[in-house]
Scaffold this motif. Structure first.
Motif, PDB file in Angstrom:
ATOM      1  N   LEU A   1       0.827  -1.208   0.000  1.00  0.00           N
ATOM      2  CA  LEU A   1       0.000   0.000   0.000  1.00  0.00           C
ATOM      3  C   LEU A   1       0.863   1.261   0.000  1.00  0.00           C
ATOM      4  O   LEU A   1       0.543   2.252  -0.654  1.00  0.00           O
ATOM      5  CB  LEU A   1      -0.930  -0.001   1.213  1.00  0.00           C
ATOM      6  CG  LEU A   1      -2.035  -1.058   1.216  1.00  0.00           C
ATOM      7  CD1 LEU A   1      -2.883  -0.924   2.472  1.00  0.00           C
ATOM      8  CD2 LEU A   1      -2.904  -0.946  -0.016  1.00  0.00           C
TER       9      LEU A   1
ATOM     10  N   VAL B   1       0.965   4.216  -2.916  1.00  0.00           N
ATOM     11  CA  VAL B   1       0.821   5.651  -2.654  1.00  0.00           C
ATOM     12  C   VAL B   1       1.978   6.428  -3.266  1.00  0.00           C
ATOM     13  O   VAL B   1       1.789   7.467  -3.911  1.00  0.00           O
ATOM     14  CB  VAL B   1       0.728   5.918  -1.140  1.00  0.00           C
ATOM     15  CG1 VAL B   1       0.773   7.425  -0.849  1.00  0.00           C
ATOM     16  CG2 VAL B   1      -0.546   5.320  -0.575  1.00  0.00           C
TER      17      VAL B   1
ATOM     18  N   GLU C   1       1.606   6.636  -6.979  1.00  0.00           N
ATOM     19  CA  GLU C   1       0.543   7.553  -7.358  1.00  0.00           C
ATOM     20  C   GLU C   1       0.997   9.003  -7.217  1.00  0.00           C
ATOM     21  O   GLU C   1       0.679   9.855  -8.049  1.00  0.00           O
ATOM     22  CB  GLU C   1      -0.694   7.298  -6.491  1.00  0.00           C
ATOM     23  CG  GLU C   1      -1.977   7.909  -7.018  1.00  0.00           C
ATOM     24  CD  GLU C   1      -2.408   7.295  -8.330  1.00  0.00           C
ATOM     25  OE1 GLU C   1      -3.045   8.022  -9.133  1.00  0.00           O
ATOM     26  OE2 GLU C   1      -2.104   6.115  -8.585  1.00  0.00           O
ATOM     27  N   LEU C   2       1.754   9.284  -6.129  1.00  0.00           N
ATOM     28  CA  LEU C   2       2.252  10.643  -5.936  1.00  0.00           C
ATOM     29  C   LEU C   2       3.238  11.048  -7.022  1.00  0.00           C
ATOM     30  O   LEU C   2       3.312  12.216  -7.413  1.00  0.00           O
ATOM     31  CB  LEU C   2       2.911  10.764  -4.558  1.00  0.00           C
ATOM     32  CG  LEU C   2       1.971  10.665  -3.343  1.00  0.00           C
ATOM     33  CD1 LEU C   2       2.767  10.696  -2.050  1.00  0.00           C
ATOM     34  CD2 LEU C   2       0.944  11.791  -3.367  1.00  0.00           C
TER      35      LEU C   2
END
Length: 453
Positions: free
Chosen positions: A329, A333, A336-337
């Motif tokens: 996870l 993240v 995605e950032l």
């Protein structure tokens, strides 16, 4: 000459799934353990055990949790303690074996169902790979437990004026409890009497960390310790996440409890460092404590909730959602950032199926903890911070407690029993079911996306 297996037997073999096996096995052993603990010989003279307390203790031992409603050292006789020890060993060994086999299935290195069917048709075992895998787990488990038992026995005998027999039993019991991340102790105050003893604290911590790493990681380290470039993504994630969480947990506990007069405050600075590290290790699902958990700051409880929820590594004796799930996870993240099209970990691309599995495990686990916390608050009327700590500890099979477990009503204790059982077998079986039942579809629907955030 071989004979074909009847169609009914073949159909039965096809219905044998890892999920059903692990649930039925745990239910059966829990029932047997409860029955044994109800026997008069399982308690010391003058003590009695009711059904709920026997069930709670058996479940806690088999699920290697460590939550207790009765004092292990003073309530249970030698036979009762031996039953608890056997349940701990069976629980830790069973989950480690099951999770390792499922991991191999997912990786495609074994095909258990096809091997079983082939063996049945040929009237032979034909499970050499599986046998060697299980034997490897047994050997490593017994070796670690034996070494730790020897260290603890010698320490108890020479430094704490125990007789040889008592020192040996204490050493064996706590070594099995530590490697299996159970947290059961024969001392009424757990390890608080040894808060300044580096030998006992470090020995227990090493065994707990090894048990929490999982057999696949231990096996790969044993074979390729000097060639890290050959380590798998799984091993790299587990080692990286374990180190970060242990260090982060130690720093958090030291920072928040350094001046607390009821925990670390009275200790010398070196003992504070030892106690902070030891408690950080325990929070990763072991359950021993060398300082008073009930006297900690609520902020510390919250930080420990997070550590307990994450837990240890798959195919090990630790609980929680597992460090690999947490790490996946986290990397999602980060990707995605950065606006990346794929999630890359240590030079390799992560399968998109793993994204969905990790998200599903975390969301279901969080929902279970939230609902259980609300139910327990409704039943007991206790504050949120204490109840949340207890439910997370039960779900993550940690065994740490703010001191409310024994005083909970029957309904509250039964809820914790259910949480311990689900927390022990739920994440493993659910994740394996997702991985093993993955299927390809021959079509895709048109794409559309909602607004996020």
């Amino acid at each position: 000459m071989t004979h074909p297996v009847p169609a009914q037997q073949r159909a039965l073999l096809r219905r044998i799934t890892p999920v059903r096996l692990i649930f039925l096995g745990f239910l059966l052993v829990t029932g047997i353990g409860t029955g044994l603990l109800l026997l008069p010989a399982a308690t010391v003279e003058g003590e009695q055990t009711d059904l709920i307390h026997a069930l709670f203790t058996a479940t806690s031992a088999l699920c290697v949790t460590g939550l207790t409603v009765l004092d292990t050292g003073s309530h249970w006789s030698g036979m009762g303690q031996a039953v608890i020890l056997a349940l701990i060993q069976l629980g830790g060994f069973g989950v480690m074996t099951f999770a390792t086999v499922v991991g191999m299935l997912v990786l495609g290195r074994l095909s258990l169902r096809s091997k079983l069917l082939a063996a049945a048709e040929a009237k032979s075992l034909g499970l050499a790979d599986l046998r060697s895998l299980i034997l490897g787990i047994v050997k490593i488990s017994l070796l670690v437990e034996a070494v730790l038992a020897l260290i603890l026995t010698l320490r108890f005998f020479f430094s704490y004026d125990m007789g040889l027999g008592e020192a040996l039993w204490q050493g064996v019991f706590h070594s099995v409890s530590a490697f299996n991340n159970a947290g059961f102790s024969l001392f009424s105050d757990s390890m608080m009497g040894f808060v300044s003893d580096p030998v006992i604290c470090f020995a227990l911590s090493v065994a707990i960390i090894l048990g929490g790493l999982g057999f696949p990681v231990i096996l790969q380290l044993r074979r390729r310790f000097r060639t890290p470039r050959l380590w798998s993504m799984h091993t790299r994630i587990v080692l990286w996440a374990t180190a970060v969480l242990l260090l982060g947990g130690t720093c958090m506990i030291l920072a928040l409890e350094w001046s607390n007069p009821d925990t670390l405050g009275p200790l010398h600075w070196s003992d504070k460092l030892l106690a902070g590290f030891f408690q950080s290790v325990q929070t990763r699902t072991a359950g021993f404590n060398s300082i008073d958990i009930s006297a900690m700051e609520p902020t510390t409880w919250l930080g420990m909730d997070v550590l307990m929820f994450i837990g240890g590594a798959p195919a090990g004796t630790a609980g929680g959602i597992k460090v690999t799930t947490f790490a996946v996870l986290l990397f999602i993240v980060f990707a995605e950032l950065r606006g990346g099209a794929a999630v890359n970990i240590f030079g390799k691309r992560l399968s998109r199926a793993v994204h969905r599995q990790a998200i599903a495990v975390v969301l279901l686990a969080a929902a279970l903890v939230v609902l259980s916390t609300g139910a327990l608050m409704h039943v007991t009327g206790l504050p949120l911070d204490m109840v949340l700590f207890e439910t997370v500890s039960a779900f993550a099979t940690v065994g740490l407690s703010t001191g409310i477990t024994a005083d909970l009503p029957v309904s509250g204790q039964l809820l914790l029993v259910l949480l311990m059982f689900i927390g022990r077998v739920g994440p493993i079986t659910f994740a394996s079911a997702l991985a093993l039942r993955e299927r390809r579809t021959m079509y895709e629907l048109p794409k559309e996306r909602p607004i996020i955030g």
